[in-house]
Structures are given as structure tokens and as C-alpha cells.
Design a protein around this motif. Sequence first.
Motif, PDB file in Angstrom:
ATOM      1  N   UNK A  69      -4.088 -17.853  17.143  1.00 29.49           N
ATOM      2  CA  UNK A  69      -4.217 -19.093  16.386  1.00 29.49           C
ATOM      3  C   UNK A  69      -5.657 -19.432  16.042  1.00 29.49           C
ATOM      4  N   UNK A  70      -5.987 -19.407  14.754  1.00 31.63           N
ATOM      5  CA  UNK A  70      -7.331 -19.795  14.319  1.00 31.63           C
ATOM      6  C   UNK A  70      -7.579 -21.285  14.541  1.00 31.63           C
ATOM      7  N   UNK A  71      -6.517 -22.074  14.404  1.00 35.08           N
ATOM      8  CA  UNK A  71      -6.664 -23.513  14.653  1.00 35.08           C
ATOM      9  C   UNK A  71      -6.985 -23.769  16.126  1.00 35.08           C
ATOM     10  N   UNK A  72      -6.374 -23.013  17.013  1.00 34.97           N
ATOM     11  CA  UNK A  72      -6.664 -23.154  18.439  1.00 34.97           C
ATOM     12  C   UNK A  72      -8.104 -22.758  18.743  1.00 34.97           C
ATOM     13  N   UNK A  73      -8.592 -21.693  18.097  1.00 37.40           N
ATOM     14  CA  UNK A  73      -9.973 -21.246  18.323  1.00 37.40           C
ATOM     15  C   UNK A  73     -10.974 -22.320  17.919  1.00 37.40           C
ATOM     16  N   UNK A  74     -10.739 -22.942  16.773  1.00 35.77           N
ATOM     17  CA  UNK A  74     -11.650 -24.005  16.309  1.00 35.77           C
ATOM     18  C   UNK A  74     -11.573 -25.217  17.222  1.00 35.77           C
ATOM     19  N   UNK A  75     -10.376 -25.579  17.650  1.00 37.12           N
ATOM     20  CA  UNK A  75     -10.219 -26.721  18.565  1.00 37.12           C
ATOM     21  C   UNK A  75     -10.975 -26.472  19.873  1.00 37.12           C
ATOM     22  N   UNK A  76     -10.904 -25.265  20.392  1.00 35.41           N
ATOM     23  CA  UNK A  76     -11.612 -24.928  21.631  1.00 35.41           C
ATOM     24  C   UNK A  76     -13.120 -25.005  21.420  1.00 35.41           C
ATOM     25  N   UNK A  77     -13.600 -24.443  20.294  1.00 33.51           N
ATOM     26  CA  UNK A  77     -15.045 -24.451  20.017  1.00 33.51           C
ATOM     27  C   UNK A  77     -15.574 -25.877  19.891  1.00 33.51           C
ATOM     28  N   UNK A  78     -14.835 -26.735  19.193  1.00 35.67           N
ATOM     29  CA  UNK A  78     -15.277 -28.123  19.032  1.00 35.67           C
ATOM     30  C   UNK A  78     -15.233 -28.868  20.368  1.00 35.67           C
ATOM     31  N   UNK A  79     -14.243 -28.574  21.179  1.00 36.19           N
ATOM     32  CA  UNK A  79     -14.151 -29.197  22.503  1.00 36.19           C
ATOM     33  C   UNK A  79     -15.339 -28.787  23.376  1.00 36.19           C
ATOM     34  N   UNK A  80     -15.752 -27.523  23.251  1.00 36.40           N
ATOM     35  CA  UNK A  80     -16.838 -27.014  24.092  1.00 36.40           C
ATOM     36  C   UNK A  80     -18.203 -27.521  23.643  1.00 36.40           C
ATOM     37  N   UNK A  81     -18.466 -27.460  22.331  1.00 31.67           N
ATOM     38  CA  UNK A  81     -19.825 -27.715  21.847  1.00 31.67           C
ATOM     39  C   UNK A  81     -19.922 -28.665  20.665  1.00 31.67           C
ATOM     40  N   UNK A  82     -18.819 -29.233  20.230  1.00 32.05           N
ATOM     41  CA  UNK A  82     -18.869 -30.222  19.152  1.00 32.05           C
ATOM     42  C   UNK A  82     -18.712 -29.651  17.765  1.00 32.05           C
TER      43      UNK A  82
END
Length: 411
Positions: free
Chosen positions: A123-136
Motif C-alpha cells: 500500500x502506497x497510501x500506508x507508506x505515506x501515512x507512516x512517513x508523515x507519522x514518523x517525520x511530518x
Amino acid sequence: MSVYKPVRLAALLLILFVLGSAARAFAAEEDPGPPALSSDSAILIDAKTGTVLLAHNEEKEQFPASITKIVTGIIAIESGRELSSLVTTSKEARNEDGTRIYLEEGEQQTLINLLYGMLMNSGNDAATAIAEFMDGSKAKFADRMNEFVREKAGATHTFFVNPSGLPDPRQVTTAVDMAKIARYAMQNDLFRTIVGTKKLPWNGQAWQTTLVNHNEMLGNYEGTTGVKNGYTGDSGFTLVTSAKRNGMELIGVLLKSPTKALLYKDMTHLLDYGFRNYDLQQVKMTEQAYPFASLETEGFVAEEPLYAVVPKGETPVVTVSPAGEVNVRTSLGDYSAGWLKPVSPNLSAVAQRYPEVETAMKSAASPVHDAIEPSNSKKEAILFVWIGLLVYLGVMAVIRLKRQRVQRRRY
């Protein structure tokens, strides 16, 4: 003409036919050698030692596609964040292109759920959600990714600009770098569990389903333990796979394969080649492999088992350097199997090994009867003996080092 002559002739022809068939069958069973691969870049390594067993264009820069998510996953797992933390899906994550797990804007999922959705279902949407959660933001997370792969995995020709592998001309890697990254990631138990999971129920806000791992080697190749596949138009088909048999785990990387069918065919041949031709062996070292080096160390001991990948049928040549490095030589070449722990010197043991040293020690330690404190001349004599002992041990260390070098040249 005797009736037996045709019979003997027929028997002879039958024997020749059987022998010919056996010879052809034997030839067919012979090792065909390294496989011919359709993928543009490839590498096969042993997971425990990192030994390279086969490589082709392994340092050529390629587009990684979704195998990028290996990095995103291991970073999130090792970040120290609680896996039960709720991650809120942003508008940008909701609208990502490509493969998705159909997160809705504002939807909250636990970090562990998103890791499964990203690594299993890509899931590309999951990858982006994780990245934003980690570093904004994806950009800041990409900075973390680049630092992480350099420092943790030793990847020197890899550069990321997003956490998912979506096309970008700046986002590149190499087969050898991805092998290093996968080797590092697979040492984490949680990461290994996720990428080895074949199916998992998914209960999303807009999508309720069963996630099926996109890595088709799982369940189709004996011993497969992970890792991740990918595809974009620019990258072609990419695949990182780990598999374990008879105590040896291999990691294969394929980049820029022209078709999905050829990708999995190549990986099967690559892993088959490794398991057919190599064994993982615990390094066996004789007493001679633990040299006495100097007064600083009496020798070495192994704190944990050391291993080497050895071509089947070969006996490795094992040597230990004066510094304690264990070197293994096979037809694959020379490489380090690790380091031994130095042992503090035991002068009694040294004396037993070298009688002349024992004599000098006894002379230096002889009792003094004529005074409570030794005279200056006797002090000087004792100091002279110890200096001589140091010189002798130093000479012996040099001689042993020269002998080892001569032995290596003979091999």
C-alpha cells in the motif's frame, strides 16, 4: 552361422543402448552452472555471512519500485514508536497513486496494521501515512531513509525521495545495496514475521478484505521467508526474496526484469543455484589457528560460533591473523569470517611452551638471602632478564607472522 551370434549381437546392442541412456541421464543431472537470467541486475548472498555467491550488474543503478518499502518498514519498526500508536491518514496519503489499501482521509489505523498493509499488500497510501507519522512529511522521512541505509546497512549507491517507491528519476538503488538492506532488515524478528505472512484479515474503513502477500515466492518456493516485490513502468519488475534450507538462508535480488513470469523464474533459478552448490559450515579451527602473538595477548578464543559459506565438496583453509581476524579461503576467494577475542597473557603458559623462557623466569625469580631488598646490581640483573624476555617474545612473534605469510603464499 551359429544361432548364438545374432543373440550376442542383440545383447551387445542392448547393453550399448542402456549405457548410452545412462550416460545421457548422468549428463543431464550434472550441475548446469550459474543460471542465465533475464533480469538486468542480480545478486545472491548468504544471509548470515553476507558472502556473495553470484552477481550480475550488481552495482548498476536501477529504479527500485516497491522494494523501497523494505526500508520504510524496518525504520518504523526500529524507531521506538509504539506499534499500537494510532496513525491518521492525511489527504496526501489518501490520494497516493498506484497500489493502495484504500485508506480514507482521517482514517486511523495502528502503526502495526499499516506495516502489514504496506509490506504485504504494497500500500502506497500506508507508506505515506507512516512517513508523515514518523517525520511530518515524505521529504523529511526520505532524509532519514538515506541516512539509515548508509549507516545501518552500508548502502552507498542508494538514494530515496519517497517512502513507497513511486517513480522518480532521483530514486535509485543497486542490487548489492538492496541485498545489504534486506540482510539487515531480516535480522529483525518483527520485520521477518510481517514479510513472511501470506494472508491476513484487513478491516479498513472503506475496505474489508483479506490481504494476500504480493511476493509470490511465498508458498510457491520451498523455504521462502520473505521479502518484497515491486513494479513500475520505469523500474520493470523487481524482487527481493529470502529462503532457508538446511540451515542456510539466502537472499536474492533481481532488478529490471522484463516480465513478471521471467522475474519469478529467475529468482527460482537463482536460489536453486545457491542451495545446489553451497553449504554453510561452522568454521573449524585447530590449535595452530590461535597463534601466540606478543606479550599483549596469549592467543584468542571464539566468543560465538563463526560460519563460512563453502562450495560443496571443498574444505576451507582457515587462518587467524596476529590481530585475531579469522580468514577463510575457498574457490570463492578470501574473506573474513569474523574476529576472535584476545586472551590476556599467562606467563606460566608461555614458559611451558618455551623452555628457555621458563629458565629465564626462574633465574629472575630466585630468592635473595643476603638482604631483605635486592642490591642494585641484582635489580639490574632482573631488569636485564625481563628485557631479554620481552625481546625474545617479540622475535618469536615476528617469526610466527612470517611463517603465516609464507603459508598463505603457498595456498
